[in-house]
Scaffold this motif. Structure first.
Motif, PDB file in Angstrom:
ATOM      1  N   GLN A  12       0.843  -1.190   0.000  1.00  0.00           N
ATOM      2  CA  GLN A  12       0.000   0.000   0.000  1.00  0.00           C
ATOM      3  C   GLN A  12       0.881   1.243   0.000  1.00  0.00           C
ATOM      4  O   GLN A  12       1.518   1.565   1.004  1.00  0.00           O
ATOM      5  N   VAL A  13       0.938   1.904  -1.133  1.00  0.00           N
ATOM      6  CA  VAL A  13       1.690   3.145  -1.268  1.00  0.00           C
ATOM      7  C   VAL A  13       0.689   4.293  -1.382  1.00  0.00           C
ATOM      8  O   VAL A  13      -0.217   4.250  -2.212  1.00  0.00           O
ATOM      9  N   LYS A  14       0.857   5.296  -0.545  1.00  0.00           N
ATOM     10  CA  LYS A  14      -0.041   6.446  -0.571  1.00  0.00           C
ATOM     11  C   LYS A  14       0.645   7.612  -1.274  1.00  0.00           C
ATOM     12  O   LYS A  14       1.729   8.023  -0.877  1.00  0.00           O
ATOM     13  N   LYS A  15       0.039   8.111  -2.316  1.00  0.00           N
ATOM     14  CA  LYS A  15       0.540   9.317  -2.967  1.00  0.00           C
ATOM     15  C   LYS A  15       0.079  10.516  -2.125  1.00  0.00           C
ATOM     16  O   LYS A  15      -1.108  10.830  -2.054  1.00  0.00           O
ATOM     17  N   GLU A  16       1.032  11.158  -1.463  1.00  0.00           N
ATOM     18  CA  GLU A  16       0.703  12.252  -0.545  1.00  0.00           C
ATOM     19  C   GLU A  16       0.458  13.571  -1.271  1.00  0.00           C
ATOM     20  O   GLU A  16      -0.086  14.500  -0.694  1.00  0.00           O
ATOM     21  N   GLY A  17       0.885  13.664  -2.523  1.00  0.00           N
ATOM     22  CA  GLY A  17       0.647  14.866  -3.306  1.00  0.00           C
ATOM     23  C   GLY A  17       1.886  15.728  -3.461  1.00  0.00           C
ATOM     24  O   GLY A  17       2.998  15.362  -3.075  1.00  0.00           O
ATOM     25  N   ILE A  18       1.685  16.901  -4.030  1.00  0.00           N
ATOM     26  CA  ILE A  18       2.775  17.828  -4.306  1.00  0.00           C
ATOM     27  C   ILE A  18       3.177  18.554  -3.017  1.00  0.00           C
ATOM     28  O   ILE A  18       2.323  19.046  -2.277  1.00  0.00           O
ATOM     29  N   ILE A  19       4.476  18.622  -2.757  1.00  0.00           N
ATOM     30  CA  ILE A  19       5.011  19.326  -1.592  1.00  0.00           C
ATOM     31  C   ILE A  19       5.339  20.769  -1.953  1.00  0.00           C
ATOM     32  O   ILE A  19       4.968  21.708  -1.247  1.00  0.00           O
ATOM     33  N   ILE A  20       6.072  20.979  -3.034  1.00  0.00           N
ATOM     34  CA  ILE A  20       6.369  22.335  -3.510  1.00  0.00           C
ATOM     35  C   ILE A  20       6.292  22.374  -5.030  1.00  0.00           C
ATOM     36  O   ILE A  20       6.548  21.370  -5.708  1.00  0.00           O
ATOM     37  N   SER A  21       5.959  23.547  -5.545  1.00  0.00           N
ATOM     38  CA  SER A  21       5.919  23.805  -6.979  1.00  0.00           C
ATOM     39  C   SER A  21       6.796  25.011  -7.286  1.00  0.00           C
ATOM     40  O   SER A  21       7.299  25.689  -6.391  1.00  0.00           O
ATOM     41  N   LYS A  22       6.940  25.303  -8.569  1.00  0.00           N
ATOM     42  CA  LYS A  22       7.713  26.467  -8.987  1.00  0.00           C
ATOM     43  C   LYS A  22       7.046  27.741  -8.478  1.00  0.00           C
ATOM     44  O   LYS A  22       5.858  27.756  -8.132  1.00  0.00           O
ATOM     45  N   THR A  23       7.829  28.820  -8.424  1.00  0.00           N
ATOM     46  CA  THR A  23       7.305  30.126  -8.018  1.00  0.00           C
ATOM     47  C   THR A  23       7.667  31.158  -9.080  1.00  0.00           C
ATOM     48  O   THR A  23       8.246  30.827 -10.124  1.00  0.00           O
ATOM     49  N   ALA A 335       5.428  10.290  -1.595  1.00  0.00           N
ATOM     50  CA  ALA A 335       4.624   9.081  -1.417  1.00  0.00           C
ATOM     51  C   ALA A 335       5.061   8.434  -0.106  1.00  0.00           C
ATOM     52  O   ALA A 335       6.191   8.650   0.352  1.00  0.00           O
ATOM     53  N   SER A 336       4.180   7.668   0.526  1.00  0.00           N
ATOM     54  CA  SER A 336       4.524   7.038   1.801  1.00  0.00           C
ATOM     55  C   SER A 336       4.158   5.559   1.777  1.00  0.00           C
ATOM     56  O   SER A 336       3.255   5.124   1.063  1.00  0.00           O
ATOM     57  N   VAL A 337       4.886   4.807   2.598  1.00  0.00           N
ATOM     58  CA  VAL A 337       4.696   3.366   2.656  1.00  0.00           C
ATOM     59  C   VAL A 337       5.154   2.874   4.019  1.00  0.00           C
ATOM     60  O   VAL A 337       6.046   3.470   4.647  1.00  0.00           O
TER      61      VAL A 337
END
Length: 354
Positions: A12-23, A335-337
């Motif tokens: 079970q791998v959880k996609k946690e999403g985007i942490i940082i994007s461009k500015t 992602a977390s596991v």
């Protein structure tokens, strides 16, 4: 034993999403990607590749409170190109602490050649640059030496530029990227992974000063002895590369790396997992026969380079391993596991010793 590549992913791998994007800041106005991570007390430092227009890269920094919350983000790079070898970029950092020193590796890019380099620091603020720490050879020079220990996989030549001798006034060299140190000495030695396509190689030295021309001559003369991981399964059939610094576990060194396969629409980069022996990491113990996780979300499938999950840093919080990666060469995601679940699954695919 070569396990079926169609084995089912039960992790079970959880996609946690985007942490940082461009500015809108100039140094990171094009994209941010491929971060190095390290926990220091209650802070998680995240050094990331910041790209400005024209594909010039520097290294930015943000600090996280816990595994997912950005607490502070610097408005200027913490490391910018100074040396000729990195004139067009300092790319894809990784970082570990060994004894009292932080080792930050990165790819130095001069517009022609991309090669593994090192900077060290006692405080993650002031860095000493050591320059290129991988072999400095043309492909032909490398090939002539490597074939002294046996035939070289023809894919090495496929990814080389040996038909080009000079480009932009610079000698075209063997690309050697993805330098990743193990986070402690093993039997008194420093170990690091590096990648000359299509395989991952390993180096053991007593001190950095050992990395001389004579050392690399001898290393390449016995090149086949230093290949630690080679493409094996469908999802990594084109080539593989070092990813996150190895994580020490009771079952071995957990190596999260990237595997690449070619498709009709381009390369697909996935996160992969293997175990290496704790006392002799040249020995592969086990490998997942399928990707740990692969591009599937919008931010992984569409970006500067489509279909990319490029793992380059981890952080362990109790049993949860957070894996930080570049998503479509555009943003930094996580992602977390469960570490224990991942190890248990890996051990189902132990490699039979000859």
């Amino acid at each position: 034993m070569n396990h079926n590549t169609k084995a089912q992913n039960v992790i079970q791998v959880k996609k946690e999403g985007i942490i940082i994007s461009k500015t809108d800041l100039v140094f990171e106005s094009d994209s941010v990607l491929n971060p190095a991570t390290i926990k220091v007390n209650d802070d998680l430092y995240l050094f990331y590749r910041a790209v400005q227009k024209g594909n010039f890269s520097s290294i930015g920094l943000c600090k996280l409170s816990g595994p997912l919350t950005v607490a502070e983000r610097y408005v200027q790079p913490v490391l910018s190109p100074l040396l000729d070898i990195e004139s067009q970029g300092m790319e894809d950092p990784r970082v570990v602490q060994i004894d009292d020193l932080y080792y930050l590796t990165y790819t130095a890019y001069d517009g022609v050649n991309a090669m593994g380099a090192l900077a060290t620091s006692a405080n993650l603020v002031d860095f000493t640059r050591h320059g290129i720490i991988v072999p400095v050879f043309s492909f032909t020079e490398f090939k002539n030496r490597a074939e002294r220990s046996g035939a070289l996989n023809e894919k090495y030549g496929r990814y080389a530029h040996d038909h080009i001798q000079i480009r932009k006034g610079k000698k075209v060299l063997l690309w050697d990227k993805d330098v990743v140190f193990f986070p402690r000495r093993i039997n008194g030695q420093l170990y690091f992974l590096h990648r000359i396509k299509p395989d991952i190689q390993i180096v053991a030295i007593n001190e950095l000063a050992d990395l001389t021309k004579a050392f690399w001559n001898n290393y390449c003369d016995h090149f086949s002895d230093h290949i630690v991981l080679a493409p094996k399964h469908d999802h990594e059939v084109s080539y593989i590369g070092s990813g996150c610094p190895p994580v020490e576990t009771d079952q071995g060194w957990l190596v999260i790396y990237h595997g690449v396969h070619d498709t009709t629409t381009g390369y697909v980069y996935s996160a992969c997992a293997a175990l290496l022996d704790l006392n002799n990491p040249k020995i592969e113990i086990a490998r997942l026969p399928y990707p740990l996780f692969a591009p599937g979300t919008a931010w992984e499938l569409n970006g500067v380079v489509d279909s990319v999950c490029f793992p380059s840093g981890t952080a362990l919080y109790e049993d949860t391993l957070y894996i930080y990666y570049g998503a479509a060469d555009s943003s930094v995601a996580c992602a977390s596991v469960s570490l224990r679940s991942l190890l248990n699954e890996l051990l189902k695919f132990k490699i039979d010793k000859p």
